[in-house]
Motif scaffolding. Structure first.
Motif, PDB file in Angstrom:
ATOM      1  N   THR A 229       0.816  -1.211   0.000  1.00 11.19           N
ATOM      2  CA  THR A 229       0.000   0.000   0.000  1.00 11.19           C
ATOM      3  C   THR A 229       0.846   1.256   0.000  1.00 11.19           C
ATOM      4  N   ASP A 230       2.166   1.094  -0.105  1.00 13.84           N
ATOM      5  CA  ASP A 230       3.053   2.251  -0.186  1.00 13.84           C
ATOM      6  C   ASP A 230       3.681   2.280  -1.581  1.00 13.84           C
ATOM      7  N   GLY A 231       4.882   2.802  -1.709  1.00 17.46           N
ATOM      8  CA  GLY A 231       5.512   2.946  -3.018  1.00 17.46           C
ATOM      9  C   GLY A 231       6.375   1.780  -3.434  1.00 17.46           C
ATOM     10  N   THR A 232       6.184   0.604  -2.823  1.00 21.39           N
ATOM     11  CA  THR A 232       7.021  -0.551  -3.144  1.00 21.39           C
ATOM     12  C   THR A 232       6.930  -0.928  -4.615  1.00 21.39           C
ATOM     13  N   GLY A 233       5.692  -0.956  -5.159  1.00 19.05           N
ATOM     14  CA  GLY A 233       5.520  -1.321  -6.563  1.00 19.05           C
ATOM     15  C   GLY A 233       6.251  -0.362  -7.484  1.00 19.05           C
ATOM     16  N   GLY A 234       6.169   0.922  -7.186  1.00 22.64           N
ATOM     17  CA  GLY A 234       6.867   1.922  -7.989  1.00 22.64           C
ATOM     18  C   GLY A 234       8.374   1.759  -7.930  1.00 22.64           C
ATOM     19  N   GLU A 235       8.894   1.429  -6.742  1.00 19.85           N
ATOM     20  CA  GLU A 235      10.337   1.209  -6.610  1.00 19.85           C
ATOM     21  C   GLU A 235      10.776  -0.006  -7.419  1.00 19.85           C
ATOM     22  N   MET A 236       9.927  -1.032  -7.458  1.00 18.87           N
ATOM     23  CA  MET A 236      10.248  -2.201  -8.289  1.00 18.87           C
ATOM     24  C   MET A 236      10.300  -1.830  -9.762  1.00 18.87           C
ATOM     25  N   GLU A 237       9.344  -1.025 -10.212  1.00 23.99           N
ATOM     26  CA  GLU A 237       9.322  -0.630 -11.617  1.00 23.99           C
ATOM     27  C   GLU A 237      10.534   0.226 -11.959  1.00 23.99           C
ATOM     28  N   ARG A 238      10.960   1.093 -11.047  1.00 29.35           N
ATOM     29  CA  ARG A 238      12.163   1.895 -11.283  1.00 29.35           C
ATOM     30  C   ARG A 238      13.406   1.003 -11.322  1.00 29.35           C
ATOM     31  N   ALA A 239      13.404  -0.043 -10.478  1.00 22.18           N
ATOM     32  CA  ALA A 239      14.518  -0.990 -10.520  1.00 22.18           C
ATOM     33  C   ALA A 239      14.546  -1.721 -11.862  1.00 22.18           C
ATOM     34  N   LYS A 240      13.382  -1.992 -12.415  1.00 20.98           N
ATOM     35  CA  LYS A 240      13.305  -2.663 -13.720  1.00 20.98           C
ATOM     36  C   LYS A 240      13.888  -1.775 -14.823  1.00 20.98           C
ATOM     37  N   ILE A 249       6.042  -9.458 -10.255  1.00 21.59           N
ATOM     38  CA  ILE A 249       4.685  -9.982 -10.056  1.00 21.59           C
ATOM     39  C   ILE A 249       3.978  -9.060  -9.068  1.00 21.59           C
ATOM     40  N   HIS A 250       2.840  -8.538  -9.449  1.00 22.10           N
ATOM     41  CA  HIS A 250       2.062  -7.663  -8.567  1.00 22.10           C
ATOM     42  C   HIS A 250       0.810  -8.402  -8.094  1.00 22.10           C
ATOM     43  N   PHE A 251       0.628  -8.510  -6.781  1.00 15.32           N
ATOM     44  CA  PHE A 251      -0.614  -9.022  -6.212  1.00 15.32           C
ATOM     45  C   PHE A 251      -1.551  -7.838  -5.967  1.00 15.32           C
ATOM     46  N   ASP A 252      -2.830  -8.001  -6.296  1.00 15.58           N
ATOM     47  CA  ASP A 252      -3.801  -6.928  -6.062  1.00 15.58           C
ATOM     48  C   ASP A 252      -4.044  -6.709  -4.580  1.00 15.58           C
ATOM     49  N   LYS A 253      -3.901  -7.761  -3.782  1.00 15.25           N
ATOM     50  CA  LYS A 253      -4.075  -7.638  -2.340  1.00 15.25           C
ATOM     51  C   LYS A 253      -3.027  -8.485  -1.637  1.00 15.25           C
ATOM     52  N   ASN A 254      -2.872  -8.234  -0.354  1.00 15.55           N
ATOM     53  CA  ASN A 254      -1.864  -8.959   0.425  1.00 15.55           C
ATOM     54  C   ASN A 254      -2.282 -10.415   0.610  1.00 15.55           C
ATOM     55  N   LEU A 255      -1.458 -11.327   0.096  1.00 17.11           N
ATOM     56  CA  LEU A 255      -1.731 -12.759   0.220  1.00 17.11           C
ATOM     57  C   LEU A 255      -0.774 -13.450   1.182  1.00 17.11           C
ATOM     58  N   GLY A 256       0.303 -12.794   1.549  1.00 18.22           N
ATOM     59  CA  GLY A 256       1.260 -13.385   2.468  1.00 18.22           C
ATOM     60  C   GLY A 256       2.565 -13.750   1.780  1.00 18.22           C
ATOM     61  N   LYS A 257       3.637 -13.766   2.575  1.00 15.16           N
ATOM     62  CA  LYS A 257       4.963 -14.053   2.030  1.00 15.16           C
ATOM     63  C   LYS A 257       5.012 -15.422   1.368  1.00 15.16           C
ATOM     64  N   ARG A 258       4.324 -16.413   1.949  1.00 14.18           N
ATOM     65  CA  ARG A 258       4.370 -17.765   1.410  1.00 14.18           C
ATOM     66  C   ARG A 258       3.821 -17.803  -0.015  1.00 14.18           C
ATOM     67  N   GLN A 259       2.724 -17.096  -0.246  1.00 13.16           N
ATOM     68  CA  GLN A 259       2.153 -17.032  -1.597  1.00 13.16           C
ATOM     69  C   GLN A 259       3.103 -16.331  -2.562  1.00 13.16           C
ATOM     70  N   GLY A 260       3.792 -15.299  -2.062  1.00 13.05           N
ATOM     71  CA  GLY A 260       4.750 -14.602  -2.902  1.00 13.05           C
ATOM     72  C   GLY A 260       5.939 -15.486  -3.255  1.00 13.05           C
TER      73      GLY A 260
END
Length: 532
Positions: A229-240, A249-260
């Motif tokens: 819910t913060d800027g993590t996704g944006g930081e990943m895209e900048r890293a790309k 891989i972007h999850f729409d909602k929090n599923l947990g570390k195990r799912q990731g």
């Protein structure tokens, strides 16, 4: 050491000066080539291909080569061979430096004060090891009283003998530990980073991975954004943008570390899955070293070594620095002697992909006492590997990690770890008896002690405070002595003042943290915050 202001007053040379360095440590003699830049009579910046710890003393031989007119200060020209101390890690100034080496700020020992400090710190590991040995003999002396008066309080004396034997056995077995040899093994690997709300660190984590010396055509990197819910996704895209080969891989909602972790495994193409926490940072050689253990086909998982990145932040992080070193270099090293590491830390761990995929659905759908298992993902996956494979530890595959800086974060983390320890210890108890008898014996002892220890502490510390008996000075002395043994072991490896915080942590554990075990037992089914 001279003051920082005085050192900065020296005129500096931008001329790069080839050098040869030697490190003469109690248990680590190393040498190599380096480049001294931005230097003066007070110190400078040194670039090299191998990592060093802050506080390391080295002997530096200056090699100006054919440039006889190179402006070396007279005091250094006269010596040509000087002692210097690493005082800080320096930023890498280019992508080439990031891929090929490390940089540090150092100070030359050119005055009598720094020379005295040099000789004292060279002797310090010997002093620490002598005190460590004295502490061990003192422990054994105290145990003789438990034997002599055994039948006065047989249960208490038996506990004291067994727990001392267990702790000392960790040091003894770790002495025989050897990291996996470098077999030149370079299988295709997939590095997976799954995280939620880590915008401040995820970019640096991914950059560190791409600065690895592992062949780029044999390394795949996957980042999983677990509903941040913060800027993590944006930081990943900048890293790309910086690293076009990065897969996200972007999850729409929090599923947990195990799912990731599972999503990354399903997308992976590598033979080896390397999992790195989003607040952990690997060295350039870490991944290459980590996979060497898999040259043995009977190895299913390899645990790396983690040090504390923010160790000097406050009292809590300083305590965790010593604790992490003991947990890895003593406890996991002892377990690795018999190839039975019970938990591959989430900071840095690698698994053979094929057996992971065979148990993936079972692992994902794990339930305990009727509830979905949403924490302890790394310990759980380690258990699956232990059923069929060897699990080892690599002390030279190093990452640094950020640890909790507030007590609220720390207690939540510890409660989560204790709950997973309870669940996975019960499960491991159903098959560990099949392994080597020594492994089984120490495993079941290690499960028993955390359950009993709070009762012993209550009898010796709490009951006397409310008027039932007198405090056991022998118990307090024994606990202090064992804490000193742990801390002196750390001091023998790292010549810093942080060793004393190992003693602080032992008291912190004995008076505060030990009671959390029972709370974890009572609330083990509660997992509402375990999806992080």
């Amino acid at each position: 050491m001279e003051s920082l202001a005085r050192r900065r007053a020296y005129s500096r040379s931008k001329t790069a000066l080839p050098s040869f360095y030697r490190i003469k440590h109690f248990s680590n003699h190393r040498s190599g080539t380096a480049m001294l830049t931005n230097w003066s009579v007070g110190g400078g910046r040194i670039e090299m291909s191998r990592p060093l710890e802050v506080g390391t003393w080295l002997e530096l031989e200056l090699k100006p080569g054919s440039a006889s007119d190179m402006p070396i200060p007279p005091i250094l020209r006269k010596k040509r061979r000087v002692r210097a101390r690493i005082v800080q890690e320096a930023p890498l100034l280019s992508d080439v430096e990031a891929r090929n080496g490390y940089a540090y700020g150092l100070v030359f020992a050119v005055g009598w004060k720094t020379l005295c400090r040099y000789h004292f710190e060279r002797a310090l590991p010997w002093i620490a090891h002598l005190l460590f040995a004295a502490g061990i003999f003192n422990v054994l002396y105290l145990k003789s009283f438990n034997l002599h008066y055994f039948w006065y309080e047989p249960l208490i004396n038996l506990y004291s003998l067994l727990i001392s034997f267990y702790i000392l056995s960790r040091f003894f077995l770790s002495y025989f530990y050897k990291p996996p040899r470098d077999a030149g093994y370079l299988p295709p690997v997939t590095v997976i980073v799954a995280c939620k709300n880590e915008e401040n660190s995820i970019g640096r984590t991914l950059d560190a991975i791409y600065q690895s010396d592992y062949p780029r055509d044999r390394m795949e990197v996957i980042a999983v954004n677990d509903g941040s819910t913060d800027g993590t996704g944006g930081e990943m895209e900048r890293a790309k943008e910086r690293h076009p080969g990065l897969k996200i891989i972007h999850f729409d909602k929090n599923l947990g570390k195990r799912q990731g972790m599972a999503a990354g495994a399903r997308m992976a193409t590598g033979e080896i899955l390397v999992y790195i926490d989003s607040d952990s940072f690997v060295r350039s050689e870490t991944i290459r070293k980590l996979v060497q253990g898999f040259s043995d086909p009977t190895v299913g998982a390899v645990c790396g070594h983690a040090t504390v990145q923010n160790a000097r932040k406050n009292l809590l992080t300083k305590m965790q620095e010593v604790r992490y070193f003991i947990a890895f270099r003593v406890v996991k090293a002892a377990e690795s002697v018999f190839s039975a590491v019970t938990c591959c830390s989430g900071c840095l761990a690698a698994y053979r992909r094929k057996p992971v995929m065979e148990v993936l659905d079972t692992w994902l759908n794990q339930r305990f006492l009727g509830r979905e298992a949403t924490f302890g993902d790394d310990r759980s996956l380690t258990n699956f590997m232990l059923r069929r494979y060897r699990v080892i530890y690599h002390s030279e595959a190093i990452c640094t990690t950020l640890v909790p800086e507030t007590y609220r974060q720390f207690f939540r983390q510890q409660l989560r770890w204790k709950k997973s320890w309870i669940r996975e210890s019960l499960l491991a108890g159903t098959f560990m008896w099949k392994r080597h008898p020594i492994v089984a014996f120490f495993f079941y002892l290690g499960v028993l002690f955390p359950i009993i220890s709070p009762l012993i502490a209550f009898d010796n510390l709490i009951l006397p405070l409310i008027g039932y008996g007198s405090p056991s000075l022998l118990y307090i002395y024994g606990a202090t002595l064992m804490a000193a043994v742990y801390s002196l072991y750390y001091l023998g490896r790292f010549r810093t003042g942080l060793w004393i915080y190992g003693i602080y942590f032992s008291f912190f554990y004995m008076f505060i943290l030990v009671w959390q075990t029972y709370y974890a037992v009572l609330t083990v089914r509660r997992n509402h915050w375990g999806t992080r």
